[in-house]
Write a protein that holds these residues in place. Structure first.
Motif, mmCIF file in Angstrom:
data_model
loop_
_atom_site.group_PDB
_atom_site.id
_atom_site.type_symbol
_atom_site.label_atom_id
_atom_site.label_comp_id
_atom_site.label_asym_id
_atom_site.label_seq_id
_atom_site.Cartn_x
_atom_site.Cartn_y
_atom_site.Cartn_z
ATOM 1 N N UNK A 1 14.873 33.327 -15.690
ATOM 2 C CA UNK A 1 15.328 32.817 -14.386
ATOM 3 C C UNK A 1 14.726 33.631 -13.243
ATOM 4 N N UNK A 2 14.677 33.035 -12.065
ATOM 5 C CA UNK A 2 14.095 33.688 -10.903
ATOM 6 C C UNK A 2 14.880 34.947 -10.537
ATOM 7 N N UNK A 3 14.135 36.013 -10.272
ATOM 8 C CA UNK A 3 14.753 37.275 -9.845
ATOM 9 C C UNK A 3 15.112 37.159 -8.353
ATOM 10 N N UNK A 4 16.415 37.305 -8.051
ATOM 11 C CA UNK A 4 16.887 37.115 -6.678
ATOM 12 C C UNK A 4 17.181 38.422 -5.956
ATOM 13 N N UNK A 5 16.763 39.532 -6.580
ATOM 14 C CA UNK A 5 16.971 40.820 -5.926
ATOM 15 C C UNK A 5 15.996 40.954 -4.753
ATOM 16 N N UNK A 6 16.485 41.353 -3.608
ATOM 17 C CA UNK A 6 15.653 41.451 -2.402
ATOM 18 C C UNK A 6 15.113 42.862 -2.179
ATOM 19 N N UNK A 7 15.525 43.774 -3.019
ATOM 20 C CA UNK A 7 15.125 45.161 -2.780
ATOM 21 C C UNK A 7 13.831 45.576 -3.457
ATOM 22 N N UNK A 8 13.257 44.700 -4.271
ATOM 23 C CA UNK A 8 12.016 45.050 -4.986
ATOM 24 C C UNK A 8 12.324 45.386 -6.439
ATOM 25 N N UNK A 9 11.680 44.668 -7.366
ATOM 26 C CA UNK A 9 11.966 44.839 -8.802
ATOM 27 C C UNK A 9 10.953 45.777 -9.439
ATOM 28 N N UNK B 1 15.739 47.646 -7.116
ATOM 29 C CA UNK B 1 16.347 46.612 -7.960
ATOM 30 C C UNK B 1 16.515 47.028 -9.416
ATOM 31 N N UNK B 2 16.206 48.258 -9.743
ATOM 32 C CA UNK B 2 16.200 48.716 -11.136
ATOM 33 C C UNK B 2 17.545 48.475 -11.814
#
Length: 356
Positions: free
Chosen positions: A347-355, A332-333
């Motif tokens: 705001x909520x992080x909606x990335x599903x790949x891992x931040x 998610x970088x």
């Protein structure tokens, strides 16, 4: 004749008072005892009711003088000396002890100061870099600019505090024309600069002075490298949350990633040289180090700021060109960096790949 208290006189003006180690230094009681003893021992008569120390008769035999007292057998009685130390001896001894204590305290204080100085005076040095972006594509797509960094009101303003999951190739990511201004990006993330160190267990939070040093260093290296100051700031927020004390990670290959931008074998924060070490860390991440690439080298290689971000995080771009692949780092970088540039803060992080 009046006898002076505590002094021994023979009673005759022809006789001198006892002096030296004599009756002049004895009490009347001591002299009376000695006189009685002497008269009995040597047959000197004493008139009834009179004491030879207080009266004198010219025709009396045996009146005592200094001369005939000292002719008696044995020494004159000695005044007993007081027990204990003399004043002079006390002064010498106690003065010496006091001086020794002063010396010990001075030595201990010197050692403490030396240790404190040793702990805060770690040598620090670095050489300013002149590395710059030269790829025209980077200026066209954003990430590089020839505008002065003093223009802090560039961009669209505050943007929107929302998160959009961007994935795929660079063209799927937001155009640089949608980036917020530097001043809005900086202001919106002040909470992170003020609290991220403790929140992430990196030690004390940044002081106001340190935050200003980060600001100044971003502007300085942006001007030198031609990397957009907003892009530098977004990478700092992504890598460390704005904490210079961020822990150093080490890869399996032995590469260390310290500080604000987690650069390739770069400088760590040095409290004794705060401003210089912060400038060095931002230079390492922006312009690269002797052992690894910074944003300049990645933009010169890939052109797009988002591709440069993937290369900075992973060391390479997957052959698919998909910037959402972790490529050995954080999936998610690049999406996180793009959202920061467009106004995302809380705001909520909606990335599903891992931040990360």
């Amino acid at each position: 004749m009046t006898t002076k208290p505590g002094r021994y006189y023979s009673g005759s003006s022809n006789y001198s008072p006892l002096v030296g180690n004599t009756a002049a230094f004895y009490s009347n009681n001591e002299l009376e005892q000695y006189d009685d003893h002497a008269r009995k021992a040597y047959g000197v008569p004493t008139a009834a009711g009179e004491h030879p120390l207080n009266t004198y008769s010219q025709d009396r035999q045996g009146d005592l003088t200094y001369d005939n007292l000292t002719s008696l057998k044995g020494p004159l009685p000695q005044r007993p000396r007081k027990s204990g130390w003399s004043r002079r001896r006390k002064c010498v001894v106690f003065g010496g002890v006091a001086l020794l204590l002063v010396i010990i305290i001075a030595v201990v204080a010197g050692v403490v100061v030396s240790l404190q100085h040793k702990g805060t005076s770690k040598p620090f040095s670095f050489t300013l870099s002149n590395a710059q972006v030269t790829n025209d594509t980077s200026f066209a797509l954003g990430g590089a600019t020839r505008n002065s960094p003093t223009n802090i009101n560039d961009g669209i303003g505050t943007g929107t505090d929302a998160y959009t999951y961007y994935q795929g190739v660079a063209a799927n990511f937001p155009d640089a024309s949608k980036w917020v201004s530097f001043t809005d990006l900086w202001t919106a993330n002040q909470e992170s600069f003020k609290k991220s160190c403790k929140q992430n267990k990196h030690g004390p939070n940044n002081s106001d002075k340190m935050i200003q040093e980060i600001y100044d260093a971003i502007q300085n290296r942006s001007s030198a490298s031609l990397v957009d100051h907003r892009f530098i700031l977004a990478i700092i927020l992504q890598e460390s949350g704005g904490c210079p004390r961020a822990g150093t990670t080490t890869s399996s290959g032995g590469v260390t990633n310290p500080g604000l931008m987690q650069s390739h074998d770069g400088h760590e924060y040095n409290a004794a040289h705060s401003a210089d070490s912060i400038l060095a860390m931002i230079q390492d991440g922006t312009q690269g180090t002797a052992n690894g690439d910074g944003l300049v080298q990645n933009m010169n290689m890939y052109g797009s700021p988002y591709s440069a971000a993937r290369g900075y995080n992973s060391g390479y771009i997957p052959t698919s060109g998909n910037l959402s692949e972790a490529a050995g780092a954080t999936a998610c970088y690049v999406s996180d960096v793009a959202n920061r540039l467009t106004g995302w803060v809380w705001a909520e992080n909606k990335c599903t790949g891992g931040s990360g």
